[in-house]
Scaffold this active site. Sequence first.
Site, PDB file in Angstrom:
ATOM      1  N   GLY A 115      -1.822   1.619   8.178  1.00 22.24           N
ATOM      2  CA  GLY A 115      -1.444   2.301   9.425  1.00 22.24           C
ATOM      3  C   GLY A 115      -0.084   2.479   9.438  1.00 22.24           C
ATOM      4  N   CYS A 116       0.299   3.545  10.033  1.00 23.72           N
ATOM      5  CA  CYS A 116       1.659   4.043  10.085  1.00 23.72           C
ATOM      6  C   CYS A 116       2.677   3.090  10.583  1.00 23.72           C
ATOM      7  CB  CYS A 116       1.745   5.486  10.771  1.00 23.72           C
ATOM      8  SG  CYS A 116       1.545   5.449  12.538  1.00 23.72           S
ATOM      9  N   TRP A 117       2.454   2.505  11.860  1.00 22.59           N
ATOM     10  CA  TRP A 117       3.379   1.501  12.397  1.00 22.59           C
ATOM     11  C   TRP A 117       3.502   0.124  11.821  1.00 22.59           C
ATOM     12  CZ3 TRP A 117       6.706   2.669  16.129  1.00 22.59           C
ATOM     13  CH2 TRP A 117       6.413   3.570  16.969  1.00 22.59           C
ATOM     14  N   TYR A 287      10.480   7.136   8.577  1.00 22.96           N
ATOM     15  CA  TYR A 287       9.487   7.780   7.484  1.00 22.96           C
ATOM     16  C   TYR A 287       8.854   8.682   8.396  1.00 22.96           C
ATOM     17  CZ  TYR A 287       6.758   3.632   9.421  1.00 22.96           C
ATOM     18  OH  TYR A 287       6.273   2.649   9.988  1.00 22.96           O
TER      19      TYR A 287
END
Length: 316
Positions: A115-117, A287
């Site tokens: 996941g991004c987080w 990012y």
Amino acid sequence: MVARVFIDGEAGTTGLQIRERLAMRRDLELLSIPEESRKDPAARADYLNKADIAILCLPDAAARESVELIQNDTTRVIDASSAHRVADGWAYGFAEMAADQAEIIASAMRVANPGCWPQGLIASVRPLIAAGLLKADFPLTYHGVSGYSGGGKGMIADYEGRGTDANVFAPYALGFNHKHLPEMTAYTLLEAAPLFTPSVGNYYKGMLTVVPLNLAAQDKVPTGAELHAALTDHFAATDNGFVEVAPLEPLERADFLDPQAVNDTNLLRLHVFANDARAQAAIIAVYDNLGKGASGAAVQNLNLMLGVDQATSLAA
């Protein structure tokens, strides 16, 4: 040899980004299902089973269904959903997480894209726990802001429909039970889930995450230089990776820390700030939530699985 790649869910935000990155590749044949057949299980099964690598850009339930539709032992899978991130038999697709993680991904049949987080947290914390500078039972907090594209088509339409009336900064997951917590806990090496308070901003993409560290409660308090050195050493040992550590600087203000600073790249850049006298520090990651946070990571994993330079089709 040309590898056949099928993006199941190519019309979604992540799928479109992946397809755009792969469009000019001569080492790949992109298989594309007709629009009218995208929800037909039999048609999807046909494409999934003739692909060398299937990339799943789907909701969790649909991603699980796609895996079940694969009836051979040759189709390899990259799942961009959260369905398999802590599942047995799935490699975690954060190549810079550990020194051997890229090799694990390269040889895997099933890879769960992060996941991004979680990536900002894992990059900030795992090397410190591995180096013995942070206790595994540390009461960690984690917060930050992401562009609204992280919420998929629905959130994109909502924000862009409301224009300047959209909320500039909106905290969410205030029930403290975000679906990313299991992978955050598993791959940071923490013993308990962090207190996680994410927010979404009124801009399209890019993210900035913060791990504040009140270190005085530890028996041994690391200095800012020690934290920075551990992160630098860890990511220097991951060959050809996309995580970099900025120089350690004593700053009171850092206007350059823009969540959109590395958009359209696959970089994840870490910054360490510390006050040794107060035994306090913060690690900030910047990012692109659609780059290293999603489609960029998927393409990096695809490259590893194909045995080509992991930077192929990715801007540094």
